[in-house]
Design an enzyme around this catalytic site. Structure first.
Site, short mmCIF file in Angstrom:
data_model
loop_
_atom_site.label_atom_id
_atom_site.label_comp_id
_atom_site.label_asym_id
_atom_site.label_seq_id
_atom_site.Cartn_x
_atom_site.Cartn_y
_atom_site.Cartn_z
N ILE A 109 0.69 -0.80 0.42
CA ILE A 109 0.03 -0.49 -0.23
C ILE A 109 0.85 1.35 0.20
O ILE A 109 0.79 2.19 -0.86
CB ILE A 109 -0.50 0.56 1.07
N HIS A 123 -14.81 -1.55 9.50
CA HIS A 123 -14.03 -1.65 8.02
C HIS A 123 -13.77 -3.29 8.31
O HIS A 123 -12.80 -3.95 8.35
CB HIS A 123 -12.85 -1.61 7.82
#
EC number: 1.1.1.37
Length: 328
Positions: free
Chosen positions: A16, A189
């Site tokens: 990421i 999430h």
């Protein structure tokens, strides 16, 4: 030229991080007139530090006019010194045979230490986005470990779920994604989060009226969004790094520069709205302006929605109780 903004990124040499840093340095996150200094944190082992050095070499080789400086370190207090924005991307991934509660405890150690370092050396108005999973609870741990900072400084990333839901609605409607507004993603999430298009519009027209199919909502839309990360791992053999990095940029850009009245989803500490326990970091609809977010209040919650909201809240409260003994 504006004074540079200091941005810390943890897990900076990971997948990421690699998808994120070049876009930050090009001005996509904070604006094309805003210089940045990148303060990059990686694990202290030789391999991670070598990888970080390589990423920094590549950043140099892009000759970004907005990149005003870089620091690479394995020390959180160096990485977080005087920062304006922190993207906490690095987290312990779930290993084979690892129970979720073990994962929570491993990450609690990381985010307790990072919260304490932020508390000690970051700017008092630092904006913190936690990307590393379990993001909501990791953000909660960091927030609780930084008692001198405003809890509102700490957020978790629900924007990937939000963007995934937007694209699924656009595909269903056969309309461009850019015309969709007022989508909400409630909760954690995780696969329990609840994407809610009851208020959403496409070019001003109600999406609920256009789709009018509760069976599709319950059996296709909600599970597709909830399990999208797993579907990408299965297809690609790797987790969704580029789309996660993109969501992080969207989240911080809107927080800093404003959402222009549009609803976006952020994981933020609850103020008790919608019956969500105070302090739990929960996905809510917000609007952002002048570097501050405001919850969208008083939306009606029907029985169908309440069931999903209760489920994702129960999961978050279970996670919170699993780490509470570490937080004093």
């Amino acid at each position: 030229m504006k004074a540079p903004v200091r941005v810390a990124v943890t897990g900076a040499a990971g997948q990421i991080g690699y998808a994120l840093l070049f876009r930050i340095a090009s001005g996509e996150m904070l604006g094309k007139d805003q210089p940045v200094i990148l303060q990059l944190l990686e694990l202290s082992n030789e391999k991670a530090q070598a990888a970080l050095k390589g990423v920094m070499m590549e950043l140099e080789d892009c000759a970004f006019p907005l990149l005003a400086g870089m620091v690479g370190t394995d020390d959180a207090e160096v990485a977080f010194k005087d920062i304006d924005v922190a993207l906490l991307v690095g987290a312990r991934p779930r290993g084979p045979g690892m129970e979720r509660k073990d994962l929570l405890l491993e990450n609690a150690k990381i985010f307790t230490a990072q919260g304490a370092a932020l508390n000690k050396v970051a700017k008092r108005d630092v904006k913190v986005l936690v990307v590393g999973n379990p993001a909501n609870t990791n953000a909660y741990i960091a927030m609780k470990s930084a008692p001198d900072l405003n809890p509102k400084n700490f957020t978790a990333m629900l924007r990937l779920d939000h963007n995934r839901a937007l694209s699924q609605l656009a595909l269903k409607l056969g309309k461009p994604v850019g015309g969709i507004e007022k989508l909400v993603v409630w909760g954690n999430h995780s696969p329990t989060m609840y994407p809610d298009y009851r208020f959403a519009t496409s070019d001003g027209a109600s999406i609920g009226d256009a789709i009018n199919d509760q069976e599709w909502n319950a059996s296709t839309f909600i599970p597709t969004v909830g399990k999208r990360g797993a579907a990408i791992i299965e297809a690609r053999g790797l987790s969704s790094a580029a789309s996660a990095a993109n969501a992080a940029i969207d989240h911080v850009r809107d927080w800093v520069l404003g959402s222009n009245g549009k609803w976006v989803t952020m994981g933020v500490p609850s103020d008790g709205s919608y019956g969500i326990s105070e302090g739990v970091i929960f996905g809510f609809p917000v609007t952002t302006e002048n570097g501050q977010y405001s919850l969208v209040k008083d939306l009606p919650i029907d029985d169908f929605s309440q069931k999903y909201i209760d489920k994702t809240l129960a999961e978050l409260e279970e996670e919170r109780s699993g780490v509470s003994h570490l937080l004093g």
